[in-house]
Motif scaffolding. Structure first.
Motif, mmCIF file in Angstrom:
data_model
loop_
_atom_site.group_PDB
_atom_site.id
_atom_site.type_symbol
_atom_site.label_atom_id
_atom_site.label_comp_id
_atom_site.label_asym_id
_atom_site.label_seq_id
_atom_site.Cartn_x
_atom_site.Cartn_y
_atom_site.Cartn_z
ATOM 1 N N THR A 66 65.381 16.915 -7.374
ATOM 2 C CA THR A 66 66.503 17.858 -7.313
ATOM 3 C C THR A 66 66.078 19.173 -6.672
ATOM 4 N N TRP B 247 65.388 18.723 -2.799
ATOM 5 C CA TRP B 247 66.579 18.604 -1.949
ATOM 6 C C TRP B 247 67.393 19.891 -1.942
ATOM 7 N N ILE B 248 67.394 20.633 -3.037
ATOM 8 C CA ILE B 248 68.052 21.944 -3.034
ATOM 9 C C ILE B 248 67.341 22.876 -2.064
#
Length: 83
Positions: free
Chosen positions: A63, A66-67
């Motif tokens: 997470t 990808w952020i």
């Protein structure tokens, strides 16, 4: 090594390299900027990029990685549209 880590790192590196070049160009455009300040800003931006790529490749959870890729991509888009 997971495939998503490699893909995220490559995307981050490509977008980050564009940010390094844009940072150096914006520094060069400032009044009173010397070649030393342009080079220093380039080295700082490149070092930050390398650290982020290594973290993405090794320890960041999916997470967060990808952020980070999305934020860098959005930053490149805004910087290109603003120039």
């Amino acid at each position: 090594m997971e495939g998503w880590r490699v893909i995220a790192t490559v995307l981050l590196a490509v977008a980050g390299f564009v940010i390094v070049l844009l940072t150096m160009a914006k520094t060069r455009d400032r009044a009173g900027a010397t070649s030393g300040t342009v080079a220093l800003n380039g080295v700082i931006a490149f070092t930050a990029l390398v650290v982020l790529c290594v973290l993405t490749l090794t320890v960041l959870p999916a997470t967060a990685a990808w952020i980070l890729v999305g934020l860098v991509g959005a930053t490149v888009t805004v910087m290109l549209l603003a120039s």
